[in-house]
Design a protein around this motif. Structure first.
Motif, PDB file in Angstrom:
ATOM      1  N   UNK A   1      66.875  25.012  29.916  1.00 38.46           N
ATOM      2  CA  UNK A   1      66.424  25.036  28.700  1.00 38.46           C
ATOM      3  C   UNK A   1      65.600  23.733  28.573  1.00 38.46           C
ATOM      4  N   UNK A   2      64.431  24.101  27.852  1.00 44.28           N
ATOM      5  CA  UNK A   2      63.522  22.898  27.852  1.00 44.28           C
ATOM      6  C   UNK A   2      63.538  22.412  26.363  1.00 44.28           C
ATOM      7  N   UNK A   3      62.810  21.327  26.543  1.00 39.16           N
ATOM      8  CA  UNK A   3      62.749  20.524  25.202  1.00 39.16           C
ATOM      9  C   UNK A   3      61.962  21.602  24.256  1.00 39.16           C
ATOM     10  N   UNK A   4      61.005  22.192  24.704  1.00 33.96           N
ATOM     11  CA  UNK A   4      59.803  23.015  24.012  1.00 33.96           C
ATOM     12  C   UNK A   4      60.973  24.286  23.436  1.00 33.96           C
ATOM     13  N   UNK A   5      61.818  24.742  24.041  1.00 35.28           N
ATOM     14  CA  UNK A   5      62.643  25.679  23.640  1.00 35.28           C
ATOM     15  C   UNK A   5      63.377  25.246  22.459  1.00 35.28           C
ATOM     16  N   UNK A   6      64.035  24.133  22.259  1.00 34.88           N
ATOM     17  CA  UNK A   6      64.757  23.624  21.084  1.00 34.88           C
ATOM     18  C   UNK A   6      63.796  23.432  20.262  1.00 34.88           C
ATOM     19  N   UNK A   7      62.643  22.505  20.366  1.00 39.86           N
ATOM     20  CA  UNK A   7      61.639  22.492  19.313  1.00 39.86           C
ATOM     21  C   UNK A   7      61.384  23.693  18.634  1.00 39.86           C
ATOM     22  N   UNK A   8      60.992  24.681  19.231  1.00 42.23           N
ATOM     23  CA  UNK A   8      60.208  25.929  19.114  1.00 42.23           C
ATOM     24  C   UNK A   8      61.289  26.792  17.919  1.00 42.23           C
ATOM     25  N   UNK A   9      62.422  26.485  18.635  1.00 40.67           N
ATOM     26  CA  UNK A   9      63.565  27.170  17.634  1.00 40.67           C
ATOM     27  C   UNK A   9      63.711  26.574  16.114  1.00 40.67           C
ATOM     28  N   UNK A  10      63.578  25.364  16.158  1.00 42.97           N
ATOM     29  CA  UNK A  10      63.753  24.908  14.927  1.00 42.97           C
ATOM     30  C   UNK A  10      62.456  24.537  14.223  1.00 42.97           C
ATOM     31  N   UNK A  11      61.188  24.417  14.887  1.00 43.28           N
ATOM     32  CA  UNK A  11      60.174  24.204  13.899  1.00 43.28           C
ATOM     33  C   UNK A  11      59.072  25.010  14.049  1.00 43.28           C
ATOM     34  N   UNK A  12      59.211  26.007  15.022  1.00 42.62           N
ATOM     35  CA  UNK A  12      58.302  26.819  15.179  1.00 42.62           C
ATOM     36  C   UNK A  12      57.209  26.463  16.512  1.00 42.62           C
ATOM     37  N   UNK A  13      56.030  26.813  16.566  1.00 41.94           N
ATOM     38  CA  UNK A  13      54.858  26.404  17.593  1.00 41.94           C
ATOM     39  C   UNK A  13      54.843  24.982  17.590  1.00 41.94           C
ATOM     40  N   UNK A  14      54.687  24.550  18.794  1.00 45.10           N
ATOM     41  CA  UNK A  14      54.692  22.960  19.196  1.00 45.10           C
ATOM     42  C   UNK A  14      53.486  22.060  18.343  1.00 45.10           C
ATOM     43  N   UNK A  15      52.237  22.852  18.449  1.00 39.35           N
ATOM     44  CA  UNK A  15      51.475  22.059  17.629  1.00 39.35           C
ATOM     45  C   UNK A  15      50.491  23.510  16.821  1.00 39.35           C
ATOM     46  N   UNK A  16      50.606  22.960  15.626  1.00 37.80           N
ATOM     47  CA  UNK A  16      49.590  24.118  14.688  1.00 37.80           C
ATOM     48  C   UNK A  16      48.844  23.361  13.704  1.00 37.80           C
ATOM     49  N   UNK A  17      47.827  23.877  13.466  1.00 39.04           N
ATOM     50  CA  UNK A  17      46.959  23.318  12.493  1.00 39.04           C
ATOM     51  C   UNK A  17      46.927  24.207  10.945  1.00 39.04           C
ATOM     52  N   UNK A  18      47.702  24.015  10.080  1.00 38.20           N
ATOM     53  CA  UNK A  18      47.804  24.419   8.782  1.00 38.20           C
ATOM     54  C   UNK A  18      48.346  26.015   9.160  1.00 38.20           C
ATOM     55  N   UNK A  19      49.147  26.232  10.385  1.00 36.96           N
ATOM     56  CA  UNK A  19      49.645  27.497  10.648  1.00 36.96           C
ATOM     57  C   UNK A  19      48.950  28.527  10.635  1.00 36.96           C
ATOM     58  N   UNK A  20      47.777  28.187  11.257  1.00 39.07           N
ATOM     59  CA  UNK A  20      46.580  29.366  11.517  1.00 39.07           C
ATOM     60  C   UNK A  20      46.642  29.139  13.206  1.00 39.07           C
ATOM     61  N   UNK A  21      46.170  30.318  13.601  1.00 36.52           N
ATOM     62  CA  UNK A  21      45.984  30.360  15.147  1.00 36.52           C
ATOM     63  C   UNK A  21      44.609  29.484  15.294  1.00 36.52           C
ATOM     64  N   UNK A  22      44.602  28.993  16.494  1.00 38.03           N
ATOM     65  CA  UNK A  22      43.548  28.158  17.147  1.00 38.03           C
ATOM     66  C   UNK A  22      42.277  28.696  16.988  1.00 38.03           C
ATOM     67  N   UNK A  23      42.090  29.973  17.547  1.00 37.59           N
ATOM     68  CA  UNK A  23      41.098  30.812  17.548  1.00 37.59           C
ATOM     69  C   UNK A  23      40.446  31.302  16.108  1.00 37.59           C
ATOM     70  N   UNK A  24      41.400  31.006  15.357  1.00 35.63           N
ATOM     71  CA  UNK A  24      40.991  31.504  13.834  1.00 35.63           C
ATOM     72  C   UNK A  24      40.681  30.305  12.918  1.00 35.63           C
ATOM     73  N   UNK A  25      40.607  29.236  13.447  1.00 34.26           N
ATOM     74  CA  UNK A  25      40.140  28.064  12.688  1.00 34.26           C
ATOM     75  C   UNK A  25      38.939  28.127  12.329  1.00 34.26           C
ATOM     76  N   UNK A  26      38.410  27.783  10.963  1.00 39.79           N
ATOM     77  CA  UNK A  26      37.093  28.032  10.492  1.00 39.79           C
ATOM     78  C   UNK A  26      36.071  26.770  10.692  1.00 39.79           C
TER      79      UNK A  26
END
Length: 187
Positions: free
Chosen positions: A92-117
């Motif tokens: 079990x990685x620290x990332x597994x726990x963080x994703x469970x609680x807060x979702x993606x590790x790093x997001x920008x306004x909850x937009x996929x990185x390829x979809x940023x304007x």
């Protein structure tokens, strides 16, 4: 309930930067590491877990529910019930726990990185966010609960931590409360 964010550092382009982590995520990681340090096959009562880590008990109940839903912990009911890790701490990685609680590790306004304007002079900013996410993943996905519970961190994680401590020293920051014990590193 208001969740306060706590600063956490990450390493990008040879420099240390900061990010924010919710109190809920930080509590979840601490609870999981506490469970990782329990004797194999034993369960830990919620109140004992809360007391050991200074986590508000009702807040911990909600956290454990999320962790159970994601199959990171198992619960046993009854008088001798409690919680245990659902699989070995080394898996079990620290990332597994963080994703469970807060979702993606790093997001920008909850937009996929390829979809940023981004366009024009900001177009390369998407790659900065990609580098940030990759850096965070290299630490959080490659550090298990067992690594932290034993203080035997992956060597690249220990190196990042040492570099950060050096930067803190340069800025005149004091070390950890209770001393500057440095975790052991793996290979």
């Amino acid at each position: 309930m208001v969740v306060h964010a706590r600063p956490v550092c990450t390493h990008v382009d040879g420099r240390i930067h900061s990010m924010r982590m919710s109190a809920k995520a930080e509590y979840a990681v601490r609870a999981m590491i506490q469970l990782a340090s329990a004797d194999e096959g034993s369960v830990v009562k919620t109140d004992d877990l809360a007391k050991a880590q200074g986590i508000p008990p009702q807040f911990l109940v909600d956290i454990l529910s999320d962790l159970r839903t994601d199959r990171l912990v198992r619960s046993r009911r009854g008088r001798d019930g409690g919680y245990e890790l659902a699989r070995p701490a080394a898996e079990i990685s620290i990332a597994d726990v963080l994703r469970c609680i807060d979702g993606p590790l790093a997001s920008v306004r909850d937009i996929g990185l390829g979809d940023l304007p981004y366009s024009g002079p900001t177009a390369a900013l998407t790659d900065v966010w990609r580098a940030l996410r990759a850096s965070m993943r290299s630490v959080l996905e490659e550090t298990s609960l067992a690594d932290v519970a034993t203080g035997d961190l992956p060597s690249h994680v220990a190196t990042f931590a040492d570099e950060y401590r050096g930067q803190e020293k340069e800025r005149g920051h004091r070390g950890r409360k209770g001393g500057d014990a440095v975790p052991r590193t793996a290979g």
